[in-house]
Motif scaffolding. Structure first.
Motif, PDB file in Angstrom:
ATOM      1  N   ALA A 173       0.828  -1.140  -0.156  1.00  0.00           N
ATOM      2  CA  ALA A 173      -0.008   0.081   0.060  1.00  0.00           C
ATOM      3  C   ALA A 173       0.786   1.313   0.107  1.00  0.00           C
ATOM      4  O   ALA A 173       1.784   1.258   0.757  1.00  0.00           O
ATOM      5  CB  ALA A 173      -0.988  -0.136   1.233  1.00  0.00           C
ATOM      6  N   THR A 174       0.667   2.000  -0.890  1.00  0.00           N
ATOM      7  CA  THR A 174       1.500   3.383  -0.977  1.00  0.00           C
ATOM      8  C   THR A 174       0.751   4.390  -0.250  1.00  0.00           C
ATOM      9  O   THR A 174      -0.461   4.842  -0.714  1.00  0.00           O
ATOM     10  CB  THR A 174       1.918   3.857  -2.268  1.00  0.00           C
ATOM     11  N   ILE A 175       1.339   5.124   0.746  1.00  0.00           N
ATOM     12  CA  ILE A 175       0.528   6.107   1.313  1.00  0.00           C
ATOM     13  C   ILE A 175       1.591   7.477   1.607  1.00  0.00           C
ATOM     14  O   ILE A 175       2.990   7.190   1.640  1.00  0.00           O
ATOM     15  CB  ILE A 175       0.451   5.471   2.892  1.00  0.00           C
ATOM     16  N   THR A 176       0.945   8.565   1.627  1.00  0.00           N
ATOM     17  CA  THR A 176       1.490   9.900   1.746  1.00  0.00           C
ATOM     18  C   THR A 176       1.172  10.301   3.092  1.00  0.00           C
ATOM     19  O   THR A 176       0.193  10.309   3.560  1.00  0.00           O
ATOM     20  CB  THR A 176       0.745  10.930   0.842  1.00  0.00           C
ATOM     21  N   VAL A 177       2.362  10.526   3.658  1.00  0.00           N
ATOM     22  CA  VAL A 177       2.381  11.176   5.058  1.00  0.00           C
ATOM     23  C   VAL A 177       2.726  12.720   5.026  1.00  0.00           C
ATOM     24  O   VAL A 177       3.885  12.836   4.703  1.00  0.00           O
ATOM     25  CB  VAL A 177       3.205  10.391   6.123  1.00  0.00           C
ATOM     26  N   ILE A 178       1.639  13.461   5.261  1.00  0.00           N
ATOM     27  CA  ILE A 178       1.959  14.846   5.285  1.00  0.00           C
ATOM     28  C   ILE A 178       2.619  15.465   6.436  1.00  0.00           C
ATOM     29  O   ILE A 178       2.086  14.935   7.532  1.00  0.00           O
ATOM     30  CB  ILE A 178       0.242  15.632   4.865  1.00  0.00           C
ATOM     31  N   LYS A 179       3.590  16.307   6.437  1.00  0.00           N
ATOM     32  CA  LYS A 179       4.283  16.501   7.469  1.00  0.00           C
ATOM     33  C   LYS A 179       3.492  17.718   8.325  1.00  0.00           C
ATOM     34  O   LYS A 179       2.774  18.613   7.701  1.00  0.00           O
ATOM     35  CB  LYS A 179       5.703  17.388   7.210  1.00  0.00           C
ATOM     36  N   ASN A 180       3.504  17.446   9.459  1.00  0.00           N
ATOM     37  CA  ASN A 180       2.869  18.400  10.473  1.00  0.00           C
ATOM     38  C   ASN A 180       3.743  19.386  11.078  1.00  0.00           C
ATOM     39  O   ASN A 180       4.469  19.020  12.055  1.00  0.00           O
ATOM     40  CB  ASN A 180       2.111  17.842  11.642  1.00  0.00           C
ATOM     41  N   GLY A 181       4.085  20.687  10.479  1.00  0.00           N
ATOM     42  CA  GLY A 181       4.889  21.313  10.793  1.00  0.00           C
ATOM     43  C   GLY A 181       4.979  21.896  12.138  1.00  0.00           C
ATOM     44  O   GLY A 181       6.064  22.622  12.242  1.00  0.00           O
ATOM     45  N   ALA A 182       3.905  22.071  12.494  1.00  0.00           N
ATOM     46  CA  ALA A 182       3.634  22.631  14.062  1.00  0.00           C
ATOM     47  C   ALA A 182       4.229  21.814  14.936  1.00  0.00           C
ATOM     48  O   ALA A 182       4.600  22.221  16.144  1.00  0.00           O
ATOM     49  CB  ALA A 182       2.288  22.895  14.374  1.00  0.00           C
ATOM     50  N   CYS A 183       4.498  20.508  14.867  1.00  0.00           N
ATOM     51  CA  CYS A 183       4.968  19.531  15.609  1.00  0.00           C
ATOM     52  C   CYS A 183       6.685  18.947  15.354  1.00  0.00           C
ATOM     53  O   CYS A 183       6.782  19.180  14.215  1.00  0.00           O
ATOM     54  CB  CYS A 183       4.101  18.327  16.005  1.00  0.00           C
ATOM     55  N   ASN A 184       7.069  18.587  16.070  1.00  0.00           N
ATOM     56  CA  ASN A 184       8.474  17.975  15.916  1.00  0.00           C
ATOM     57  C   ASN A 184       8.390  16.623  14.818  1.00  0.00           C
ATOM     58  O   ASN A 184       9.130  16.465  14.033  1.00  0.00           O
ATOM     59  CB  ASN A 184       9.154  17.523  17.146  1.00  0.00           C
ATOM     60  N   PHE A 185       7.392  15.930  15.172  1.00  0.00           N
ATOM     61  CA  PHE A 185       7.147  14.757  14.401  1.00  0.00           C
ATOM     62  C   PHE A 185       5.633  14.568  13.890  1.00  0.00           C
ATOM     63  O   PHE A 185       4.533  15.080  14.305  1.00  0.00           O
ATOM     64  CB  PHE A 185       7.198  13.360  15.118  1.00  0.00           C
ATOM     65  N   THR A 186       5.522  13.912  12.759  1.00  0.00           N
ATOM     66  CA  THR A 186       4.288  13.386  12.399  1.00  0.00           C
ATOM     67  C   THR A 186       4.162  11.950  12.610  1.00  0.00           C
ATOM     68  O   THR A 186       4.990  11.176  12.248  1.00  0.00           O
ATOM     69  CB  THR A 186       3.809  13.775  11.087  1.00  0.00           C
ATOM     70  N   TYR A 187       3.116  11.342  13.179  1.00  0.00           N
ATOM     71  CA  TYR A 187       3.193   9.986  13.619  1.00  0.00           C
ATOM     72  C   TYR A 187       2.083   9.017  12.790  1.00  0.00           C
ATOM     73  O   TYR A 187       0.945   9.719  12.227  1.00  0.00           O
ATOM     74  CB  TYR A 187       2.421  10.034  15.157  1.00  0.00           C
ATOM     75  N   PHE A 188       2.603   8.007  12.766  1.00  0.00           N
ATOM     76  CA  PHE A 188       1.821   6.914  11.751  1.00  0.00           C
ATOM     77  C   PHE A 188       1.660   5.789  12.528  1.00  0.00           C
ATOM     78  O   PHE A 188       2.361   4.970  13.476  1.00  0.00           O
ATOM     79  CB  PHE A 188       2.716   6.700  10.635  1.00  0.00           C
ATOM     80  N   SER A 189       0.372   5.101  12.112  1.00  0.00           N
ATOM     81  CA  SER A 189       0.005   3.769  12.580  1.00  0.00           C
ATOM     82  C   SER A 189      -0.007   2.719  11.575  1.00  0.00           C
ATOM     83  O   SER A 189      -0.692   2.835  10.661  1.00  0.00           O
ATOM     84  CB  SER A 189      -1.419   3.884  13.588  1.00  0.00           C
ATOM     85  N   PHE A 190       0.582   1.628  11.907  1.00  0.00           N
ATOM     86  CA  PHE A 190       0.559   0.244  10.902  1.00  0.00           C
ATOM     87  C   PHE A 190      -0.696  -0.203  11.082  1.00  0.00           C
ATOM     88  O   PHE A 190      -1.360  -0.838  10.014  1.00  0.00           O
ATOM     89  CB  PHE A 190       1.576  -0.485  11.196  1.00  0.00           C
ATOM     90  N   ASP A 191      -1.393   0.016  12.082  1.00  0.00           N
ATOM     91  CA  ASP A 191      -2.725  -0.705  12.563  1.00  0.00           C
ATOM     92  C   ASP A 191      -3.614  -0.173  11.566  1.00  0.00           C
ATOM     93  O   ASP A 191      -4.926  -0.818  11.149  1.00  0.00           O
ATOM     94  CB  ASP A 191      -3.338  -0.696  13.755  1.00  0.00           C
TER      95      ASP A 191
END
Length: 328
Positions: A173-191
């Motif tokens: 599955a190809t997924i785009t993770v958009i950066k959340n520039g207000a925070c240090n990190f953008t978090y992702f869940s495999f579930d």
């Protein structure tokens, strides 16, 4: 009458002279700081974000609801694992999804890589993925019963593109993770195959993170990987220093501005507490009183900090209590 009065006075004097004298009590020196306590839960399931200058907790979130943390700065691209879940990564050195399968997990069992809590790329489990373009096995828990495939395809100032799948999948599955520039990190869940919001607050609003993370005990034989509970610095231009020689009340702004600060996120870490007893229960935690910390926040304010307790008022572990004071 006179004789009776003299007799009463004599008896009062005799009683007073026989009375036990009170021992003098020396009170501890009064400190000058604010006190906060974070109730993480007995199993340390909740993490806390603290703003020292405002003397308050600014955010809480559940530690286990994410797997990957993508750096969100426009020129940043490090990807970290959720060490609080015992996660690990293995570089298969293969570039085709269909070539990675259960056979690769055999080699991974003895070659898993773990993030260092310092927060540096050269000690991250995935590391400099841009120069590899390879597929990683991602272990989602300590037991290794959940493993996923990950390929980080690209990254720019605004987003990441990743390919993910389970160990048996041949088409990702190809997924785009958009950066959340207000925070240090953008978090992702495999579930859920999507990003997770509200894991951390705005990166400009906090200094300390009370959380779980993975730590490697290199002084053990064999080397021991363990999930610990401790404190990490905000990676957004926050630095610190660990002191074991100076009395907390003696630390002033002159001292704080003279020590060599580090940006290693785990400069406070977890060893401000000590567990006495055998693993599996029955022991207890005590505070290592010799440790004090200097924190310089992203706004150039200096603080001193030390820990007071690890138990709640009801005697439940997982409630770090600490004192701090703004020096400059």
């Amino acid at each position: 009458m006179i004789k009776n009065n003299l007799l009463v006075l004599f008896l009062l004097f005799l009683f007073a002279s026989c009375e036990k004298k009170d021992n003098s009590i020396t009170l501890p020196a009064k400190s000058d700081g604010e006190v906060l306590q974070t109730d993480m839960g007995e199993n340390y399931e909740v993490q806390y974000f603290v703003n020292l200058q405002e003397h308050r907790i600014v955010h809480t979130s559940v530690i286990d609801n994410w797997d990957l943390a993508f750096q969100s700065g426009m020129d940043e691209h490090i990807v970290f694992l959720n060490g609080g879940k015992g996660m690990a990564a293995y570089n298969t050195n293969k570039t085709k999804f269909e070539d990675v399968n259960y056979a690769d997990t055999t080699q991974a069992k003895t070659s898993w890589s773990y993030d260092s809590p310092t927060g540096m790329m050269d000690s991250a489990a995935i590391g400099d993925w841009k120069s590899k373009n390879t597929i990683y096995l991602i272990r989602l828990n300590e037991t290794g019963t959940k493993v996923r495939k990950l390929q980080i395809i690209s990254e720019d100032a605004f987003q990441y593109t990743i390919a993910v799948g389970d160990i048996a999948s041949t088409v990702p599955a190809t997924i785009t993770v958009i950066k959340n520039g207000a925070c240090n990190f953008t978090y992702f869940s495999f579930d859920f195959l999507t990003t997770v919001s509200n894991v951390e607050p705005d990166k400009n609003l906090w200094d300390l993170q009370f959380t779980r993370y993975n730590y490697t005990f290199y002084d053990q034989n064999p080397i021991l990987r363990y999930v610990v509970t401790g404190v990490l610095l905000n990676p957004n231009n926050t630095s610190g220093y660990k002191d074991s020689l100076t009395n907390y009340n003696a630390i002033n702004d002159v001292f704080a501005t003279s020590v060599p600060l580090t940006f290693n996120r785990d400069v406070i870490g977890f060893d401000w507490k000590f567990y006495s007893g055998i693993g599996g229960g029955g022991g207890s935690y005590s505070i290592v009183k010799k440790y004090n910390y200097i924190i310089k926040d992203q706004h150039d304010h200096y603080f001193k900090l030390h820990f007071l307790d690890f138990y709640s008022s009801l005697g439940v572990k997982g409630s770090p209590k600490f004192e701090f004071y703004e020096l400059k």
